[in-house]
Design an enzyme around this catalytic site. Sequence first.
Site, mmCIF file in Angstrom:
data_model
loop_
_atom_site.group_PDB
_atom_site.id
_atom_site.type_symbol
_atom_site.label_atom_id
_atom_site.label_comp_id
_atom_site.label_asym_id
_atom_site.label_seq_id
_atom_site.Cartn_x
_atom_site.Cartn_y
_atom_site.Cartn_z
ATOM 1 N N TYR A 94 0.852 -1.178 0.000
ATOM 2 C CA TYR A 94 0.000 0.000 0.000
ATOM 3 C C TYR A 94 0.892 1.233 0.000
ATOM 4 O O TYR A 94 1.367 1.687 1.031
ATOM 5 C CB TYR A 94 -0.912 0.017 1.229
ATOM 6 C CG TYR A 94 -1.890 -1.129 1.321
ATOM 7 C CD1 TYR A 94 -2.192 -1.922 0.214
ATOM 8 C CD2 TYR A 94 -2.521 -1.426 2.524
ATOM 9 C CE1 TYR A 94 -3.092 -2.970 0.310
ATOM 10 C CE2 TYR A 94 -3.426 -2.467 2.628
ATOM 11 C CZ TYR A 94 -3.702 -3.244 1.522
ATOM 12 O OH TYR A 94 -4.595 -4.287 1.626
ATOM 13 N N HIS A 113 0.077 -12.549 1.130
ATOM 14 C CA HIS A 113 -0.989 -11.841 0.423
ATOM 15 C C HIS A 113 -1.507 -12.585 -0.790
ATOM 16 O O HIS A 113 -2.704 -12.572 -1.069
ATOM 17 C CB HIS A 113 -0.506 -10.457 0.002
ATOM 18 C CG HIS A 113 -1.604 -9.594 -0.553
ATOM 19 N ND1 HIS A 113 -1.899 -9.534 -1.878
ATOM 20 C CD2 HIS A 113 -2.489 -8.783 0.067
ATOM 21 C CE1 HIS A 113 -2.914 -8.710 -2.072
ATOM 22 N NE2 HIS A 113 -3.291 -8.238 -0.900
ATOM 23 N N LEU A 168 -18.137 -3.823 2.189
ATOM 24 C CA LEU A 168 -19.135 -2.883 1.665
ATOM 25 C C LEU A 168 -19.045 -2.760 0.144
ATOM 26 O O LEU A 168 -19.522 -1.779 -0.429
ATOM 27 C CB LEU A 168 -18.961 -1.513 2.322
ATOM 28 C CG LEU A 168 -19.219 -1.493 3.834
ATOM 29 C CD1 LEU A 168 -18.890 -0.134 4.424
ATOM 30 C CD2 LEU A 168 -20.664 -1.870 4.139
ATOM 31 N N GLY A 169 -18.438 -3.761 -0.494
ATOM 32 C CA GLY A 169 -18.360 -3.721 -1.956
ATOM 33 C C GLY A 169 -17.649 -2.486 -2.470
ATOM 34 O O GLY A 169 -18.063 -1.881 -3.449
ATOM 35 N N ARG A 170 -16.554 -2.110 -1.775
ATOM 36 C CA ARG A 170 -15.774 -0.919 -2.130
ATOM 37 C C ARG A 170 -16.632 0.352 -2.185
ATOM 38 O O ARG A 170 -16.435 1.226 -3.009
ATOM 39 C CB ARG A 170 -15.041 -1.134 -3.461
ATOM 40 C CG ARG A 170 -14.050 -2.275 -3.343
ATOM 41 C CD ARG A 170 -13.299 -2.545 -4.628
ATOM 42 N NE ARG A 170 -12.335 -3.593 -4.353
ATOM 43 C CZ ARG A 170 -12.633 -4.895 -4.316
ATOM 44 N NH1 ARG A 170 -13.864 -5.284 -4.571
ATOM 45 N NH2 ARG A 170 -11.724 -5.794 -4.038
ATOM 46 N N GLY A 171 -17.595 0.395 -1.281
ATOM 47 C CA GLY A 171 -18.439 1.579 -1.152
ATOM 48 C C GLY A 171 -19.760 1.495 -1.880
ATOM 49 O O GLY A 171 -20.665 2.295 -1.624
ATOM 50 N N PHE A 172 -19.905 0.516 -2.785
ATOM 51 C CA PHE A 172 -21.130 0.441 -3.577
ATOM 52 C C PHE A 172 -22.331 0.101 -2.703
ATOM 53 O O PHE A 172 -23.439 0.598 -2.937
ATOM 54 C CB PHE A 172 -20.978 -0.605 -4.684
ATOM 55 C CG PHE A 172 -22.134 -0.606 -5.652
ATOM 56 C CD1 PHE A 172 -22.208 0.336 -6.660
ATOM 57 C CD2 PHE A 172 -23.152 -1.545 -5.540
ATOM 58 C CE1 PHE A 172 -23.268 0.347 -7.545
ATOM 59 C CE2 PHE A 172 -24.218 -1.546 -6.429
ATOM 60 C CZ PHE A 172 -24.279 -0.597 -7.433
ATOM 61 N N SER A 232 -22.761 1.039 0.196
ATOM 62 C CA SER A 232 -23.046 2.204 1.037
ATOM 63 C C SER A 232 -23.799 3.284 0.267
ATOM 64 O O SER A 232 -24.737 3.889 0.789
ATOM 65 C CB SER A 232 -21.745 2.813 1.569
ATOM 66 O OG SER A 232 -21.022 1.889 2.334
#
Length: 354
Positions: free
Chosen positions: A60, A127, A208-212, A214
């Site tokens: 990252y 990973h 959260l589905g990469r924000g979807f 939400s």
Amino acid sequence: MAQVRRIKLGSQGLEVSAQGLGCLGMSVFYGPPKPESDMISLIHHAINSGVTFLDTFDAYGPFTNEILLGKALKDGVREKVELATKFGLRYSDGKREIRGDPQYVRAACEGNLKRLGVDSIDLYYQHQIDTRVPIEVTVGELKKLVEEGKIKYIGLSEASAATIRRAHAVHPITAVQLEWSLWSRDVEEDIIPTCRELGIGIVAYSPLGRGFLSSGPKLLDELTKEDYRKHLPRFQPENLEHNKKIFERVNEMAARKGCTPSQLALAWVHHEGNDVCPIPGTTKIENFNQNIGALSVKLTPEEKAELEAFASMDNVKGDRYATGFLLISRQTRRHSLRGKPLKDMPSAMSSFAS
């Protein structure tokens, strides 16, 4: 604010907060890096709120997220957290390569420890699986690191059920990290049952589905040009029109229950079992507070079944990652991609984002 309970992650003795904090978006992938002081404040707020399980990775940045956590964990903070990081991606000559050979495992761990400013890592994941190196060899080196006190528990990420079994035979695997949410459920076929058979904890990234889950389709209007989510198949126009129906149904049920869609989606993950720890990421304290509110959302068996009916694996269009960037997909979870030139990918996607 919701009480954050503690859970046993796996059967080897590791105890963590029932919900963790994924730190990726603070430094990379989701637009430009966020202000360091703000992110340190967020990390401290999370810890003070009871979310003590922190997830990072040397890729990252690369490296910048671990350095950020190292700064956040000074002055007595380290003792309050369960720290998870990973190894496995090496960058050389403009290419990225999956590495699992003992020499690299040891060198990577030394780098993790130095950047984080710690003497020991609580949970250390491979990973991705290096298909050139038998998993027994990689885990054998990790076992030595446990014996030396440099890591406490061993984890795997994005591994097949067969690989998990082979690894666990060399040294107990404490946790497997995988993508699991209402719209990423392929792991339920064989990986989740394998973990449960062996007493391995489950860490769900992107719950959260990469924000979807939400925000739904309007999420795309809020993304910066650097945000790698713009390239994901599920967010492309040919798939988005179909996938938005899932969000609409989640949103409808959330309204009935008096919670937000993200709280409902996270609550579904929590209701999958006490051996599951979701690690939603955020860069905003208000979103963090909303996320831990999911711990107070209760689902009846009928509500859980309703959610699963309209968010089944077959109801989602598009793969998890774009072709070429996809290291392990719904179809190819047992294979790994090595040596993909960075120039062939969007710059924001030059590392695997979990």
